[in-house]
Structures are given as C-alpha cells and as structure tokens.
Design a protein around this motif. Structure first.
Motif, PDB file in Angstrom:
ATOM      1  N   ARG A  90      -5.344  -7.474  -6.827  1.00  0.00           N
ATOM      2  CA  ARG A  90      -5.528  -6.341  -6.643  1.00  0.00           C
ATOM      3  C   ARG A  90      -6.838  -6.015  -6.227  1.00  0.00           C
ATOM      4  O   ARG A  90      -7.715  -6.203  -6.575  1.00  0.00           O
ATOM      5  CB  ARG A  90      -5.267  -5.682  -7.855  1.00  0.00           C
ATOM      6  CG  ARG A  90      -3.735  -5.705  -8.347  1.00  0.00           C
ATOM      7  CD  ARG A  90      -3.666  -5.745 -10.178  1.00  0.00           C
ATOM      8  NE  ARG A  90      -3.903  -7.157 -10.207  1.00  0.00           N
ATOM      9  CZ  ARG A  90      -3.528  -8.185 -10.231  1.00  0.00           C
ATOM     10  NH1 ARG A  90      -2.348  -8.343  -9.917  1.00  0.00           N
ATOM     11  NH2 ARG A  90      -3.989  -9.307 -10.859  1.00  0.00           N
ATOM     12  N   ALA A 136       1.739  -3.486  -9.147  1.00  0.00           N
ATOM     13  CA  ALA A 136       0.486  -3.911  -8.671  1.00  0.00           C
ATOM     14  C   ALA A 136       0.062  -5.181  -9.480  1.00  0.00           C
ATOM     15  O   ALA A 136      -0.399  -6.158  -8.996  1.00  0.00           O
ATOM     16  CB  ALA A 136      -0.617  -2.967  -8.850  1.00  0.00           C
ATOM     17  N   ALA A 180      -2.644   4.171  -9.613  1.00  0.00           N
ATOM     18  CA  ALA A 180      -1.607   3.403 -10.047  1.00  0.00           C
ATOM     19  C   ALA A 180      -1.224   3.390 -11.493  1.00  0.00           C
ATOM     20  O   ALA A 180      -2.197   3.003 -12.259  1.00  0.00           O
ATOM     21  CB  ALA A 180      -2.180   1.867  -9.584  1.00  0.00           C
ATOM     22  N   LEU A 199      -6.568   3.686 -12.689  1.00  0.00           N
ATOM     23  CA  LEU A 199      -5.244   2.509 -12.987  1.00  0.00           C
ATOM     24  C   LEU A 199      -4.943   2.851 -14.505  1.00  0.00           C
ATOM     25  O   LEU A 199      -6.053   2.407 -15.558  1.00  0.00           O
ATOM     26  CB  LEU A 199      -5.626   1.167 -12.806  1.00  0.00           C
ATOM     27  CG  LEU A 199      -6.212   0.784 -11.362  1.00  0.00           C
ATOM     28  CD1 LEU A 199      -7.860   0.910 -11.264  1.00  0.00           C
ATOM     29  CD2 LEU A 199      -5.750  -0.730 -11.124  1.00  0.00           C
ATOM     30  N   ALA A 237      -9.095  -2.151  -5.329  1.00  0.00           N
ATOM     31  CA  ALA A 237      -8.983  -0.782  -5.239  1.00  0.00           C
ATOM     32  C   ALA A 237     -10.045  -0.131  -4.632  1.00  0.00           C
ATOM     33  O   ALA A 237     -11.023  -0.430  -4.479  1.00  0.00           O
ATOM     34  CB  ALA A 237      -8.732  -0.563  -6.753  1.00  0.00           C
ATOM     35  N   ALA A 268      -2.084  -5.973  -4.086  1.00  0.00           N
ATOM     36  CA  ALA A 268      -1.812  -4.413  -4.122  1.00  0.00           C
ATOM     37  C   ALA A 268      -3.330  -3.808  -3.640  1.00  0.00           C
ATOM     38  O   ALA A 268      -4.293  -4.198  -3.977  1.00  0.00           O
ATOM     39  CB  ALA A 268      -1.469  -4.174  -5.272  1.00  0.00           C
ATOM     40  N   ARG A 278       0.646  -1.193  -0.091  1.00  0.00           N
ATOM     41  CA  ARG A 278       0.036  -0.023   0.149  1.00  0.00           C
ATOM     42  C   ARG A 278       0.922   1.169   0.022  1.00  0.00           C
ATOM     43  O   ARG A 278       1.902   1.120   0.058  1.00  0.00           O
ATOM     44  CB  ARG A 278      -0.886   0.041   1.244  1.00  0.00           C
ATOM     45  CG  ARG A 278      -0.033  -0.186   2.670  1.00  0.00           C
ATOM     46  CD  ARG A 278      -0.991  -0.182   3.867  1.00  0.00           C
ATOM     47  NE  ARG A 278      -1.811   1.191   3.930  1.00  0.00           N
ATOM     48  CZ  ARG A 278      -1.080   2.134   5.052  1.00  0.00           C
ATOM     49  NH1 ARG A 278      -0.089   1.959   5.393  1.00  0.00           N
ATOM     50  NH2 ARG A 278      -2.137   3.187   4.907  1.00  0.00           N
ATOM     51  N   VAL A 333      -8.593  -5.444 -11.544  1.00  0.00           N
ATOM     52  CA  VAL A 333      -8.594  -5.642 -10.041  1.00  0.00           C
ATOM     53  C   VAL A 333      -9.654  -6.708  -9.915  1.00  0.00           C
ATOM     54  O   VAL A 333     -10.499  -7.042 -10.579  1.00  0.00           O
ATOM     55  CB  VAL A 333      -9.070  -4.409  -9.311  1.00  0.00           C
ATOM     56  CG1 VAL A 333      -8.136  -3.350  -9.502  1.00  0.00           C
ATOM     57  CG2 VAL A 333     -10.338  -4.122  -9.748  1.00  0.00           C
ATOM     58  N   ILE A 377      -5.014  -0.546  -3.785  1.00  0.00           N
ATOM     59  CA  ILE A 377      -4.824   0.722  -4.766  1.00  0.00           C
ATOM     60  C   ILE A 377      -5.591   2.026  -4.115  1.00  0.00           C
ATOM     61  O   ILE A 377      -7.028   1.591  -4.286  1.00  0.00           O
ATOM     62  CB  ILE A 377      -5.067   0.418  -6.050  1.00  0.00           C
ATOM     63  CG1 ILE A 377      -3.715  -0.817  -6.424  1.00  0.00           C
ATOM     64  CG2 ILE A 377      -4.837   1.692  -6.948  1.00  0.00           C
ATOM     65  CD1 ILE A 377      -4.006  -1.437  -7.752  1.00  0.00           C
ATOM     66  N   CYS A 430       1.594  -8.315  -8.324  1.00  0.00           N
ATOM     67  CA  CYS A 430       0.959  -9.073  -7.196  1.00  0.00           C
ATOM     68  C   CYS A 430      -0.100 -10.160  -7.583  1.00  0.00           C
ATOM     69  O   CYS A 430      -0.549 -10.083  -8.849  1.00  0.00           O
ATOM     70  CB  CYS A 430       0.401  -8.090  -6.348  1.00  0.00           C
ATOM     71  SG  CYS A 430       1.473  -6.778  -5.719  1.00  0.00           S
ATOM     72  N   PHE A 448      -1.447   5.661  -4.656  1.00  0.00           N
ATOM     73  CA  PHE A 448      -0.492   4.617  -4.923  1.00  0.00           C
ATOM     74  C   PHE A 448       0.468   4.928  -5.818  1.00  0.00           C
ATOM     75  O   PHE A 448       0.711   6.298  -6.323  1.00  0.00           O
ATOM     76  CB  PHE A 448      -1.295   3.334  -5.436  1.00  0.00           C
ATOM     77  CG  PHE A 448      -0.697   2.088  -5.576  1.00  0.00           C
ATOM     78  CD1 PHE A 448      -0.258   1.812  -6.584  1.00  0.00           C
ATOM     79  CD2 PHE A 448      -0.810   1.309  -4.450  1.00  0.00           C
ATOM     80  CE1 PHE A 448       0.500   0.123  -6.728  1.00  0.00           C
ATOM     81  CE2 PHE A 448       0.118   0.135  -4.242  1.00  0.00           C
ATOM     82  CZ  PHE A 448       0.547  -0.439  -5.432  1.00  0.00           C
TER      83      PHE A 448
END
Ligand code: T1G
Length: 653
Positions: A111, A105, A97, A119, A113, A91, A51, A168, A93, A108, A57
């Motif tokens: 994700r 991210a 991002a 994003l 958000a 992540a 984070r 995400v 977010i 990962c 982010f």
C-alpha cells in the motif's frame, strides 16, 4: 464504467470511478473481479496498481445497498480474489480508505498513500464490524493494540501514523500514481500475502486486556463495539480462515440488528439536510467572518471558524473586552494544539488570520457576520441596524440566538433577505450540531451559504423554522419539564439521571443543568412568568433551588452538592422536593427506570410531533439528528422518532 483497466508497460492500472466516494457498489465489485481474472490471464502483466478517481479511495461498502438483498460477488470474495491473485496488486490511496475500501487495500501486497490520506475501519459507527476480513488482516499489518483501537474506536489514522504502524509501506511524496509505478517496478511478487503474515501480538497481555475492557465499558450499550473487541481478539488466537468465518457471522448478525439500522439511519439523516431544496442555491464566498461578541459563544464560534481555515474579525464593546475575547479565543486554540487537532505550524498561521477590535469598521471586509451577544431582542436589533450600515451590501448577517424571533431581527435591516439564524451549541468549537434558522424573507443563496459554511466547519446542520426555541431547545424544554414532573411525582434527580445514563445518555438532565447553570433557565422562567398559562402544571422546585443561590457546579451546589467536583445527592434537595410534594398534596409514587424513560422519550416524541406538524422541522430524521448531535441521545437507538416509527410498526404488526 465503474472499473477500468489500462496497461502501462508490464504494469496494469485498475481505476475505480464511482462518485461521490468510490463506494464498493455491485458494479465496482464485478469490475474488480473481472480485472483480477484479466490480469492473471495476461503473463505480460507483472504488477497491478489499484487506484480511484475523484476525491478519495474507496470509502467503504455502498451503504445504499444495505437495505437490498446482497448481490454477488460479495466484498469478501473480491478481497480474497485480489489477495490470492497470482499477479501482485498495489493500492494507491488518496483521500480516505475506509471500511471495505481499506479491506480491499489490505488484500493488496503493498500500500502506498498520499501524505494527507486517512485510513480507517469505521464500521462500528454504523453498528457493524468490518465484514470483509478487516479484523483479521489489520493485526497482521499493525500491532494488536493499534488494530484494536482502529476497529473498536472507528477513527481513521493519517498516512504517517499508518506508515509507522506498518499499514502502508510508503507515503508518496508528490504524484501518487508515479510513486505507485516506482513501487510496482520494485515489486517482485515474492512479498507475503497479508494472511500469510503472522499476527502482531500485543506487547503486554495485561495492558491489552485492560484496553479491551475499557473499550467495552465505554460502549454504553453499543453492541458493535464489544463485537469489534471480540473480533480482534479472535484474529489473534484463531487460524485466519476460522477468524474470517467468525467475523463474517458476527458482521451479518450485526447488519440485521436494530442498532445498525438505527446508526445507518442517523448516518443518512445527517446528510439529508444538505440535500434540502432550500440549500441548493449558489453559496456566497465566506472566507472572512465577523463575530460580534467574544463571550463563551462568540469565542467558540470564532475558534471554530479559525480551525476551519477562515479569517475572523471579532468585535467587542470596548478595548478591554476585545482583549479579553482575544485571550479567550487564543486559549481555545492553544488547547486544540495541545490536543493535536492543529499542529504548531497551523496554530501560528491561525494567529495571523485572527483580530479583535472595539469598533465595527473592520467588518466592512466581512463576507459573513455572526452576532453572538446576550439574548436581549432590543440589543440585537440595535446591533443589526449598525451592521446594516457598516457591512458590504451582500454580506450575510447571522444571529446565534437560541430562541428569539429571527424574523423580528431581520426586520431591522434594509435587505432582510441577507439575514439568517446560525444557532451553535456550547462549546461552539466542539459541539457538532448547528441549527440553520430560516426566516421568512431569507434568500436561497443565503441558506445555501449557511449550509456550505456548516459543512466547512464539519458541523451537522439541521434547517429549522422560526419559533421559540427552534427545534432543539423546544424539545429539550419539553423533556426537562417532564423530568420536573417526575421528581414531583416520586422520583429523585439521581433516579432520573441514572435512568438516562443507563439508557445511553452521557449524563442525565439534572446533571446537565448543574453543568450548564440553573440560573440561565431561571432567568428565562422569570421573564415568561407573566405570560405563563396558569392552567399548565408548574413545578417550582428549580426556582426554590435558585432562590437559595444553588446554581449548580459553579456555586458548588444545585440539584446535587459537589464534593471534590463529584455530584453527591443532597438531603436538603430531597427535603425541598418532599415539601413541594406535600404542598401540592402529591403522594410520591415509585417510578422504575423504564417508566421514567418512557415518560422522558414520550415527552420528546410529542413535542417533536408538534415541531413537525408546524413545519419547523422538515422531517423526523431532522429531529433524530438534533437529539443525537445536540443532546447526547444514544445514536445506536436512532433518535426519538426512529424509536417511534419502530414502536408504531410493532403496534401495527
Ligand atoms: N456508501 C454510499 N454512499 C456514501 C458512503 C458509503 N459508504 N459514504 C459516503 N457516502 C455518500 C454520502 O451519503 C453523501 O451522499 C456523499 O457520499 C458525501 O458524503 C464490508 C460493510 C467518506 C469521510 O462508514 O465517513 O465498508 O448526500 O457528505 O463529509 O467492512 O462520507 O452527496 O448524496 O459524508 O466529505 C464503511 C462513511 C461502510 C464511511 C466523506 N465506510 N462515509 O465525508 O462527505 S461499511 C464508512 C464517511 C463497510 C465493510 C463494511 C464520509 C467520508 P450525498 P459526505 P464528506
């Protein structure tokens, strides 16, 4: 510490704290590499949450490091370390991002958000493509068509759209960290790593090919867009490791390119204005804005303020004009709603913040008043004299004049320190450029308020001194004059416009005049006829067009004739040009496109140098921002002064 790690039961929380936008600086990259090693070495840690503190982010690689030798660990190495870590990372977010931030991210396992997060992979706007696996990981999470739009278009998507596409895994309701902890608890570690996922091939090969071709055609010479299209195409065809290697090569090549240097120059120059010492005063509140005049400019300004969440009180000369202005503003807002710029709820809320009146009394509530009536000094002075009596003593009074003397306007009020120029460009709710015209006696906090107001409206602000035409219109007049010389010397309007389009302008100077209307400049030339220097070369061709009522698109003919709204070269114009050449005894020369552009750009550069020498503009970056944001000078060329610096360096080398 740029990166900290704290335990939360069997979850580790890795926090990046690198203001202002948590860019992936060298310290951040080092901290993340250490965090990967620490978490993998600790069997008690089952999941890691990544984070950021502050407003966003990670907003990307640290652009300020680009000019320096890259330091290890490089971002691709950090991204790979997170993806291949034994312990799964999640992540969390918020804010944006972007670029390397989204690449981190996507490394990962999952994700989550915040619902207002954005994003994106905006690297093409800096003349780059993602350089840490973005073009290879994105089409493994979202459909190829979405990946292509995001990488080659450079625009971010909102959290909901990202969730629908698969970028995400969850949109957090309420507290983001708490929601991330819940996700961590249900993370087993068996989730596939991004590069282990298959690519999501396009639904239809032909339409995907058409999408690629359209993006390349729209690039108008910007290399990074074409490179982005090819990078996504490679990700769909090649094994991941080969696609990653090819992406990195393409990224490094673009990073060394003139176009990327030019685009990074513009990016930083657009932000330099607001760091000008004159903008450092304490801004006044400006929640309620008065707008005087509801014509094209006034309505656009009112709409821009309303779309930025401000309250607007518009004043016109009588009830009928006020009603017409209200309708003009409403139709702009409806159009913004149709375009999805605002949703229906916001559109309704805006309506409650807008009123139009036929008297000045409501302006007693305004924090800032912007005058946008026609360009007559006496009329403007009368309006400001009235504003002086009806507004709060600390209300800021601004004029939208595009060339009149703001010092003279300021002299009509008791306290001239509250008067400033806010020169919008039409259409005011769309054009990014805003010239903040700084008169002699304005107070610092008024300039700071203008800068904060520009940022609130998401405008690109440039500070200008007071002169005829400020920065933008002065330079535009200079290259427009050169274009007139060019058609007297042998080129035709279509030659000049073609040369400018091929150079990267969205349209040529003659097409632009036909769009704006030739009568506006004609009126100004007639006003100035008495004071014109008789020794200065004067081209009368535009006057002769206007005398025939050829004002451009709005009359169906100007420099071009319009058939089905399309510009067509007009033999009558060619004959008029020939007659003028003959009258002046000019033997038309053949002027190739590069000669045309050399003269156009040189005219910009020489007028810009005068503007700088007179202190009207603070620095060459301001000129480049004005020309790219105000007149469509191709951003990937950096602007006339960026080009001049390169030319001068080349001559010195
Ligand atoms: N690096 C360093 N500084 C940055 C930065 C960045 N990426 N982005 C913004 N800043 C600074 C900016 O100069 C200003 O500084 C302050 O932050 C506020 O910015 C490998 C290589 C994030 C949407 O292109 O779009 O990742 O003037 O005024 O209007 O693939 O900044 O205060 O000193 O714009 O709220 C990709 C660029 C990089 C995002 C915030 N990322 N930034 O907008 O504030 S390349 C980008 C933005 C990359 C990888 C590649 C916006 C913003 P100062 P601001 P804002």
């Amino acid at each position: 510490m740029a990166v900290t790690l704290e335990r939360d039961g069997d979850c580790a929380v890795v926090t990046i704290d690198n203001p202002p936008v948590n860019a992936a600086s060298h310290a951040v990259r080092q901290g993340l590499m250490e965090a990967v090693a620490t978490c993998d070495a600790d069997p008690a840690v089952r999941t890691v949450i990544l984070r950021c503190t502050g407003r966003t982010f990670v907003a990307g690689a640290d652009i300020r490091e680009f000019g320096q030798p890259p330091k290890e660990p490089h971002l691709p190495d950090v991204v790979a370390a997170i993806e291949t870590a034994d312990t799964p990372w999640i992540a969390a977010i918020h804010g944006t991002a972007l670029g390397g931030g989204l690449e981190l991210a996507m490394a990962c396992r999952a994700r989550i958000a915040a619902d207002d997060a954005k994003l994106g992979l905006p690297e093409v706007n800096l003349g780059l493509i993602p350089g840490a696996g973005g073009t290879v990981r994105l089409p493994r999470l979202v459909p190829a068509e979405t990946a292509l739009t995001m990488v080659a278009g450079g625009k971010p998507v909102g959290a909901a759209q990202a969730h629908r596409a698969g970028l995400v895994d969850e949109v957090a309701e309420g507290d983001l960290l708490a929601a991330a902890r819940d996700m961590a608890r249900s993370t087993t570690g068996d989730e596939p790593r991004t590069l282990e996922r298959p690519v999501r091939h396009p639904a239809d090969a032909d339409s995907f090919a058409a999408q690629k071709a359209k993006l390349i055609a729209k690039a108008r010479g910007q290399q990074s867009i074409e490179a982005a299209v090819h990078a996504v195409a490679r990700a769909l065809e090649l094994p991941a490791d080969e696609a990653l290697a090819a992406e990195r090569d393409a990224f490094l090549e673009l990073k060394a390119s003139d176009q990327s240097a030019a685009l990074r120059h513009i990016f930083m120059a657009e932000r330099a204005t607001l760091s000008d010492p004159r903008c450092k005063g304490r801004p006044h509140p400006f929640g309620t804005v008065g707008v005087i005049g509801g014509g094209t400019m006034g309505a656009g300004i009112a709409a821009a303020c309303l779309l930025s969440g401000l309250t607007v009180i518009l004043v016109e000369r009588d009830g009928e004009a006020a009603q017409a202005a209200h309708e003009r503003v409403s139709s702009i807002l409806d159009q913004s709603a149709r375009r999805g710029i605002v949703d229906e709820t916001m559109r309704a809320a805006i309506g409650n913040r807008f009123s139009a009146h036929d008297g000045y009394a409501p302006l007693s509530r305004a924090d800032l008043v912007i005058e946008a009536i026609f360009e007559e000094m006496d009329v403007k002075k009368a309006v400001f004299a009235t504003l002086d009596t009806v507004t709060k003593a600390d209300a800021i009074l601004a004029t939208n004049t595009s060339y009149l003397d703001v010092n003279a306007i300021a002299s009509t009020v008791a306290d001239p320190s509250r008067v400033i120029g806010l020169h919008f460009f039409s259409p005011a709710h769309i054009m990014k450029l805003l010239e903040i015209v700084v008169p002699d006696r304005v107070a610092d906090d008024v300039v700071a308020t203008a800068a904060a107001f520009a940022k609130r409206l998401r405008k690109t602000a440039v500070l200008s001194g007071v002169c005829d035409g400020f920065i933008a219109n002065r330079i535009m007049s200079a290259y427009r004059r050169e274009a007139d010389y060019l058609i007297e010397d042998g080129a035709l309007p279509a030659d000049v416009d073609r040369a400018m389009r091929d150079f990267g302008f969205p349209m040529g100077v003659f097409e632009m005049q036909d769009l704006a209307g030739l009568d506006i400049a004609w009126a100004m030339r007639k006003r100035r006829a008495a004071t014109r220097d008789p020794n200065e070369r004067y081209v009368a061709i535009a006057d002769k067009l206007c005398e025939q009522g050829r004002f451009g698109r709005k009359t169906g003919a100007g420099w071009y004739r319009y058939e089905d709204a399309k510009p067509v070269a007009d033999p009558e114009v060619t004959a008029l040009i020939d007659a003028e050449r003959a009258r002046k005894g000019i033997e038309p020369a053949s002027l190739p496109d590069d000669a045309i552009m050399d003269r156009i750009v040189s005219a910009m550069q020489s007028e810009a140098q005068k503007v700088l020498d007179e202190g009207i503009a603070s620095g060459p970056g301001d000129i480049d921002v004005v020309m790219t944001s105000g007149y469509g000078f191709p951003r990937w060329r950096g602007g006339p002064m960026f080009m001049k610096a390169r030319q001068d360096a080349g001559e010195r080398a």
